[in-house]
Design a protein around this motif. Structure first.
Motif, short mmCIF file in Angstrom:
data_model
loop_
_atom_site.label_atom_id
_atom_site.label_comp_id
_atom_site.label_asym_id
_atom_site.label_seq_id
_atom_site.Cartn_x
_atom_site.Cartn_y
_atom_site.Cartn_z
N VAL A 58 -78.25 -60.44 -27.26
CA VAL A 58 -78.51 -59.85 -25.94
C VAL A 58 -77.40 -60.18 -24.94
O VAL A 58 -76.83 -61.28 -24.94
CB VAL A 58 -79.90 -60.31 -25.40
N ASP A 59 -77.08 -59.21 -24.11
CA ASP A 59 -76.08 -59.34 -23.06
C ASP A 59 -76.69 -58.80 -21.77
O ASP A 59 -77.10 -57.65 -21.74
CB ASP A 59 -74.83 -58.53 -23.45
N PRO A 60 -76.83 -59.59 -20.72
CA PRO A 60 -76.38 -60.98 -20.52
C PRO A 60 -77.27 -62.00 -21.24
O PRO A 60 -78.42 -61.70 -21.55
CB PRO A 60 -76.49 -61.16 -19.01
N ILE A 61 -76.72 -63.22 -21.44
CA ILE A 61 -77.48 -64.24 -22.16
C ILE A 61 -78.54 -64.91 -21.26
O ILE A 61 -79.49 -65.48 -21.76
CB ILE A 61 -76.57 -65.31 -22.82
N PHE A 62 -78.35 -64.83 -19.96
CA PHE A 62 -79.40 -65.26 -19.00
C PHE A 62 -79.82 -64.03 -18.21
O PHE A 62 -78.96 -63.28 -17.73
CB PHE A 62 -78.86 -66.32 -18.02
N PHE A 63 -81.12 -63.80 -18.08
CA PHE A 63 -81.60 -62.62 -17.36
C PHE A 63 -82.90 -62.97 -16.65
O PHE A 63 -83.54 -63.99 -16.99
CB PHE A 63 -81.79 -61.44 -18.34
N PRO A 64 -83.31 -62.16 -15.67
CA PRO A 64 -84.56 -62.49 -14.96
C PRO A 64 -85.73 -62.57 -15.94
O PRO A 64 -85.98 -61.64 -16.70
CB PRO A 64 -84.74 -61.30 -14.01
N GLY A 65 -86.39 -63.71 -15.94
CA GLY A 65 -87.57 -63.87 -16.80
C GLY A 65 -87.29 -64.49 -18.16
O GLY A 65 -88.22 -64.68 -18.94
N THR A 171 -98.00 -54.30 -20.18
CA THR A 171 -97.18 -53.25 -19.56
C THR A 171 -95.92 -52.96 -20.37
O THR A 171 -95.37 -53.83 -21.02
CB THR A 171 -96.77 -53.66 -18.14
N MET A 172 -95.50 -51.70 -20.27
CA MET A 172 -94.40 -51.18 -21.10
C MET A 172 -93.06 -51.28 -20.40
O MET A 172 -92.98 -51.12 -19.18
CB MET A 172 -94.73 -49.72 -21.39
N ALA A 173 -92.01 -51.56 -21.18
CA ALA A 173 -90.59 -51.38 -20.77
C ALA A 173 -90.04 -52.46 -19.84
O ALA A 173 -88.90 -52.33 -19.37
CB ALA A 173 -90.38 -49.99 -20.14
N ASP A 174 -90.79 -53.55 -19.62
CA ASP A 174 -90.29 -54.59 -18.71
C ASP A 174 -88.94 -55.16 -19.16
O ASP A 174 -88.02 -55.29 -18.36
CB ASP A 174 -91.31 -55.74 -18.60
N VAL A 177 -85.86 -52.45 -19.01
CA VAL A 177 -85.40 -52.06 -17.67
C VAL A 177 -84.77 -53.26 -16.94
O VAL A 177 -83.82 -53.11 -16.17
CB VAL A 177 -86.55 -51.38 -16.89
N THR A 178 -85.24 -54.46 -17.24
CA THR A 178 -84.66 -55.66 -16.62
C THR A 178 -83.22 -55.88 -17.09
O THR A 178 -82.32 -56.13 -16.29
CB THR A 178 -85.51 -56.91 -16.95
N ILE A 179 -83.02 -55.81 -18.40
CA ILE A 179 -81.68 -56.03 -18.95
C ILE A 179 -80.73 -54.95 -18.44
O ILE A 179 -79.60 -55.22 -18.03
CB ILE A 179 -81.72 -55.99 -20.50
N LEU A 180 -81.22 -53.72 -18.43
CA LEU A 180 -80.37 -52.62 -18.03
C LEU A 180 -79.92 -52.75 -16.57
O LEU A 180 -78.74 -52.60 -16.26
CB LEU A 180 -81.12 -51.31 -18.24
N THR A 181 -80.85 -53.04 -15.69
CA THR A 181 -80.48 -53.12 -14.28
C THR A 181 -79.65 -54.36 -14.00
O THR A 181 -78.73 -54.34 -13.20
CB THR A 181 -81.72 -53.10 -13.36
N SER A 194 -88.11 -59.80 -17.30
CA SER A 194 -88.40 -59.59 -18.72
C SER A 194 -89.78 -60.14 -19.06
O SER A 194 -90.34 -60.97 -18.33
CB SER A 194 -87.36 -60.29 -19.57
N ASP A 195 -90.31 -59.68 -20.17
CA ASP A 195 -91.65 -60.09 -20.61
C ASP A 195 -91.60 -60.98 -21.84
O ASP A 195 -92.60 -61.11 -22.56
CB ASP A 195 -92.50 -58.85 -20.89
N THR A 196 -90.43 -61.58 -22.11
CA THR A 196 -90.35 -62.38 -23.33
C THR A 196 -91.44 -63.47 -23.39
O THR A 196 -91.50 -64.34 -22.52
CB THR A 196 -88.94 -63.00 -23.53
#
Lengths: 336, 336
Positions: A58-65, A171-174, A177-181, A194-196
């Motif tokens: 995954v890129d970025p390696i740190f992301f919200p959530g 919920t779907m797509a969290d 859409v987080t990684i993309l934005t 993210s919903d990990t």
């Protein structure tokens, strides 16, 4: 000066040994891992084995959530859980790019240790390689996992039947859409995360209650809900009828998708699963799910049918019906 | 036009599916892999489990005597074998760089399939990721493996005793010197080849005959014979006494090392192992080994002692004694 990873850390010599003993074993504490033998030696398990592998880039390696470390632990736990297995052990294979900040590496290893502790699934064996700068991208992580499937449990696409209800656990797509934005540096005021999360509590609860009625489970990661449903429609020669208004999606995620022209059905999820369950126990299953924090937004999103074998059909909010095709290419590379 | 890997091949969509079905499943044929489920479901095994993981990042990916695919299968089989386990199942995690020639990928998958068939250890679960050009290097492969340890077998550094003989199963440094000269484009008239091979036949033969007398085994990959002996000397608080004239080494390898100023004790091996065995059965063990094609150059290279705890001492051809120190940094990155 910031300390960084050098090629020496991957040599198998003293520098490797220091990294392992001073950093990795600080957060990863299973006695078999500490032995640093060529393989871990584990007790006999009774029941069928489940075995799974996944590489995380995954890129970025740190992301919200979340971050790549937590994702790597939970993702493989989820792959085992989806087959009805209780996850027992994980392996950890790191491919680190020369120049990675040692503080970033420590954050990731801490995160791996924490996810492993929360889920109770230890890292028992590992491997570290370092590649020269420009021949990797910060860090890639492989986790493989062993689980055990209790006798009487048989989960998989072959068990899906006509009339089964399809539940989405949240919920779907969290994640998508987080990684993309985050990657595009689009700011949605921090409202997207993210919903990990690990799904093993969901699966063990459902299998305890309805061992014969939970037919199949799948986590819709790469390719999203659309892709998993298409795969299962093809394999089972059933059609999947889903209803747009029933699919749980956070308002912020929906808004971001509309703004960016993305279909959330194709976006990745991490801590979510699709569950195929006998219609007779679908409502009770939903009730159980909603009592868990990771299942509180669960919903019945549709059912299987025989009229259009191999197809996924969306009943839209506008009252129409449309085919949901399979994804061809990459909507977003390196999502997990 | 040459066909190449694109990001679409890693999307989880139709392109991924085509790659898996048309290329991977052509050479990797285990029924559980064909299910393409989130994890493989395997029969119960009786005995302790061994679990191992290794990522392979060798550069170049094709080299005299082998390639990254074969190496990835045999390497993990060897890690399981070194703990006295019978290897049963492998996972396969691929991280492919965008732009990799599809013909090269096919050669590698063919090679993986062939090594798996020769050893009888199937690939039962897998994962493929594609990273953008410049964010990886052709292909990185992770294999993890599950093996079973028969009851009564207990192998490991904790079993090494004073007076144990140290056997090396074949010639030293073949893999390291081959990769190094290939990468530097030094031509030794094709006389150097890697020794990548599986060691499970060696270990099962020895454990069948002398289950209680084979104390520990280790394959001296990264860091070579010097590094493994140092690790074991530290762990056991014994000293390792080895005799230079007894260490098998091919004349071409020795010549290349002399020319390049390299110490073969620190160079990587792939299809070789160090075996610690009771002195009473060392000669018989050697005889057994020499009957196998992969052990025909085996030799007793030394023994353990208590006079210099934690040290490795080389008795040189010149009649001297010298300390063999632990490797600090990388003599050669990306050797495996």
């Amino acid at each position: 000066m910031t300390k960084i990873i050098t090629l020496d850390h991957g040599s198998g010599g003293q520098a490797s040994d220091d990294l392992i003993k001073n950093l990795f074993l600080k957060y990863l504490t299973h006695p078999e891992l500490k032995q640093l033998n060529d393989s871990a030696v584990l007790e006999q398990v009774s029941g069928k084995l489940a075995f799974s592998t996944d590489s995380y880039v995954v890129d970025p390696i740190f992301f919200p959530g979340g971050d790549i470390g937590e994702l790597a632990v939970n993702g493989t736990i989820n792959d085992l859980s989806m087959m009805g297995a209780r996850p027992l052990y994980l392996s950890l294979g790191l491919i680190i790019e020369e120049g990675l900040d040692l503080d970033d590496l420590e954050k990731i290893i801490y995160s791996i240790g924490r996810a492993s502790e929360i889920t109770g699934v230890p890292i028992v064996t590992g491997d570290t390689k370092v590649v020269p700068k420009g021949k990797g991208d910060k860090i890639f992580i492989n986790t493989s996992g062993i689980g055990v499937i209790d006798s009487g449990i048989d989960i998989g696409p072959h068990r899906i039947k006509e009339g089964d209800k399809i539940i989405l656990s949240g919920t779907m797509a969290d994640h998508g859409v987080t990684i993309l934005t985050k990657r595009a540096e689009i700011d949605f005021s921090g409202s997207l995360t993210s919903d990990t999360t690990a799904l093993h509590n969901i699966t063990s609860l459902l299998l305890d209650h309805f061992p014969g009625d939970i037919h199949a489970m799948r986590d819709p990661t790469r390719g999203g809900v659309a892709n998993v449903l298409n795969e299962l429609a093809e394999n089972t020669e059933l059609n999947m009828e889903i209803k747009e208004s029933n699919i749980p999606i956070r308002a912020e995620v929906k808004a971001a998708c509309e703004l960016l022209g993305l279909d959330p059905l194709y976006l990745a999820n991490e801590g979510k699963c699709l569950i195929f369950v006998s219609a007779t126990v679908a409502d009770e299953t939903l009730k159980l799910l909603r009592n868990l924090p990771e299942g509180k937004m669960a919903a019945i999103i549709g059912h299987t049918d025989t009229q259009h074998p191999g197809k996924v059909i969306l009943n839209t909010n506008a009252g129409g019906r449309r085919l949901v095709n399979r994804l061809i290419g990459a909507p977003l590379p390196r999502i997990c």
